[in-house]
Design an enzyme around this catalytic site. Structure first.
Site, PDB file in Angstrom:
ATOM      1  N   GLY A  50     -55.839 -20.789  -7.722  1.00 17.97           N
ATOM      2  CA  GLY A  50     -56.102 -20.541  -9.145  1.00 17.97           C
ATOM      3  C   GLY A  50     -56.640 -19.170  -9.493  1.00 17.97           C
ATOM      4  N   GLU A 104     -63.819 -17.232  -8.514  1.00 14.64           N
ATOM      5  CA  GLU A 104     -63.245 -18.532  -8.887  1.00 14.64           C
ATOM      6  C   GLU A 104     -62.516 -18.409 -10.218  1.00 14.64           C
ATOM      7  OE1 GLU A 104     -62.201 -21.301  -8.316  1.00 14.64           O
ATOM      8  OE2 GLU A 104     -63.594 -22.701  -7.406  1.00 14.64           O
ATOM      9  N   ASP A 105     -61.535 -19.274 -10.421  1.00 19.60           N
ATOM     10  CA  ASP A 105     -60.850 -19.307 -11.715  1.00 19.60           C
ATOM     11  C   ASP A 105     -61.700 -20.016 -12.762  1.00 19.60           C
ATOM     12  OD1 ASP A 105     -60.616 -21.765 -10.444  1.00 19.60           O
ATOM     13  OD2 ASP A 105     -58.467 -22.012 -10.818  1.00 19.60           O
ATOM     14  N   ASP A 108     -66.031 -26.273 -13.377  1.00 16.32           N
ATOM     15  CA  ASP A 108     -66.005 -27.463 -14.227  1.00 16.32           C
ATOM     16  C   ASP A 108     -67.258 -28.286 -13.871  1.00 16.32           C
ATOM     17  OD1 ASP A 108     -65.323 -29.934 -15.370  1.00 16.32           O
ATOM     18  OD2 ASP A 108     -63.223 -29.812 -14.842  1.00 16.32           O
ATOM     19  N   LYS A 136     -67.011 -24.335 -17.894  1.00 16.85           N
ATOM     20  CA  LYS A 136     -67.148 -25.406 -18.892  1.00 16.85           C
ATOM     21  C   LYS A 136     -68.615 -25.817 -18.878  1.00 16.85           C
ATOM     22  CE  LYS A 136     -62.476 -27.249 -18.094  1.00 16.85           C
ATOM     23  NZ  LYS A 136     -61.677 -28.373 -17.547  1.00 16.85           N
ATOM     24  N   PHE A 157     -58.557 -29.455 -20.797  1.00 16.42           N
ATOM     25  CA  PHE A 157     -57.744 -29.025 -19.661  1.00 16.42           C
ATOM     26  C   PHE A 157     -56.898 -27.829 -20.066  1.00 16.42           C
ATOM     27  CE2 PHE A 157     -54.066 -29.144 -16.810  1.00 16.42           C
ATOM     28  CZ  PHE A 157     -54.739 -29.093 -15.590  1.00 16.42           C
ATOM     29  N   ASP A 164     -53.088 -23.982 -13.072  1.00 21.66           N
ATOM     30  CA  ASP A 164     -51.856 -24.776 -13.082  1.00 21.66           C
ATOM     31  C   ASP A 164     -52.041 -26.200 -13.571  1.00 21.66           C
ATOM     32  OD1 ASP A 164     -53.376 -25.707 -10.799  1.00 21.66           O
ATOM     33  OD2 ASP A 164     -51.548 -26.741 -10.178  1.00 21.66           O
TER      34      ASP A 164
HETATM   35  P1  5GP Z   1     -65.074 -28.369 -10.166  1.00 20.60           P
HETATM   36  O1  5GP Z   1     -65.207 -28.597  -8.697  1.00 20.60           O
HETATM   37  O2  5GP Z   1     -66.030 -27.337 -10.720  1.00 20.60           O
HETATM   38  O3  5GP Z   1     -65.144 -29.673 -10.938  1.00 20.60           O
HETATM   39  O4  5GP Z   1     -63.606 -27.875 -10.428  1.00 20.60           O
HETATM   40  C1  5GP Z   1     -63.187 -26.613 -10.043  1.00 20.60           C
HETATM   41  C2  5GP Z   1     -61.709 -26.561  -9.774  1.00 20.60           C
HETATM   42  O5  5GP Z   1     -60.998 -27.536 -10.519  1.00 20.60           O
HETATM   43  C3  5GP Z   1     -61.149 -25.230 -10.225  1.00 20.60           C
HETATM   44  O6  5GP Z   1     -61.164 -24.280  -9.187  1.00 20.60           O
HETATM   45  C4  5GP Z   1     -59.743 -25.585 -10.667  1.00 20.60           C
HETATM   46  O7  5GP Z   1     -58.879 -25.535  -9.556  1.00 20.60           O
HETATM   47  C5  5GP Z   1     -59.852 -27.006 -11.136  1.00 20.60           C
HETATM   48  N1  5GP Z   1     -60.029 -27.102 -12.612  1.00 20.60           N
HETATM   49  C6  5GP Z   1     -61.142 -27.424 -13.307  1.00 20.60           C
HETATM   50  N2  5GP Z   1     -60.910 -27.447 -14.638  1.00 20.60           N
HETATM   51  C7  5GP Z   1     -59.609 -27.117 -14.783  1.00 20.60           C
HETATM   52  C8  5GP Z   1     -58.756 -26.953 -15.939  1.00 20.60           C
HETATM   53  O8  5GP Z   1     -59.136 -27.096 -17.116  1.00 20.60           O
HETATM   54  N3  5GP Z   1     -57.469 -26.605 -15.674  1.00 20.60           N
HETATM   55  C9  5GP Z   1     -56.985 -26.421 -14.420  1.00 20.60           C
HETATM   56  N4  5GP Z   1     -55.707 -26.073 -14.322  1.00 20.60           N
HETATM   57  N5  5GP Z   1     -57.744 -26.578 -13.313  1.00 20.60           N
HETATM   58  C10 5GP Z   1     -59.055 -26.916 -13.501  1.00 20.60           C
END
Ligand code: 5GP
Length: 181
Positions: A50, A104-105, A108, A136, A157, A164
């Site tokens: 990402g 990081e992209d 969340d 977020k 999302f 992606d």
């Molecule tokens: P976390 O572990 O913080 O819950 O999620 C992080 C990862 O989840 C990110 O690196 C990404 O790959 C994916 N992710 C979280 N939110 C989104 C979103 O809104 N869209 C997409 N495409 N991927 C997300």
């Protein structure tokens, strides 16, 4: 307003490319100020897949000497976080004794960042900084400090600019949000 369709879902423009670039300019300025004149070689750790586009845009703007490495983790399936973070690849160089800047992209729930921070410290890194294109804030409930955040978004999302939906959407230069069905 532009729309794209990826498999069964439609997305509409949310953050245009110019705004993304401006936000990256700002975060790069902050990194440049913090790392200016450093005598070590910090490692930019691109979290695949990402953050490829964010990392490449960010790197172009950095004015201190830094190394590059990548690592692949996985926690998302479709539009939902699974909560379980798997280490799929890398890191592609030793992080022992290094100051690591995780790129990081999106953050969340923060599960990925927590896992990353632990793995990188276990590998003997001297310091870990987190740099994310998107956050977020309503979802993030972890204690790890997010040192560099380019943009904050509500809990929805999104795809585009590297992000992606089941591997589609990464190539778009704007960021899109899912349309309510
Ligand atoms: P976390 O572990 O913080 O819950 O999620 C992080 C990862 O989840 C990110 O690196 C990404 O790959 C994916 N992710 C979280 N939110 C989104 C979103 O809104 N869209 C997409 N495409 N991927 C997300």
């Amino acid at each position: 307003m532009k729309e794209i369709t990826l498999f069964d879902k439609t997305f509409k423009t949310f953050i245009p490319n110019e705004k993304i670039e401006e936000a990256i300019d700002q975060v790069a300025d902050k990194l440049n100020k913090d790392f200016e004149g450093c005598t070590d070689i910090p490692v930019l750790l691109c979290i695949l897949n990402g953050s490829i586009m964010f990392t490449s845009e960010l790197m172009k703007r950095l004015t201190f000497n830094c190394a590059f490495a990548s690592m692949k983790l996985s926690s998302y399936n479709g539009t939902e976080s699974t909560g379980e973070v798997k280490q799929l690849l890398g890191p592609t160089c030793s992080l022992k004794g290094k100051r690591v800047i995780v790129v990081e992209d999106i953050v969340d729930t923060g599960n990925t960042i927590v896992a990353l921070d632990r793995i990188i410290r276990e590998m003997g890194a001297e310091d870990v900084k987190i740099c994310t294109m998107l956050l977020k804030p309503d979802m993030y409930d972890k204690d790890i400090q997010l040192d560099y955040v380019a943009m904050e978004i509500p809990n929805a999302f999104i795809v585009g600019f590297g992000l992606d939906y089941n591997e589609l959407g990464r190539n778009y230069k704007d960021i899109y949000v899912i349309k309510e069905q």
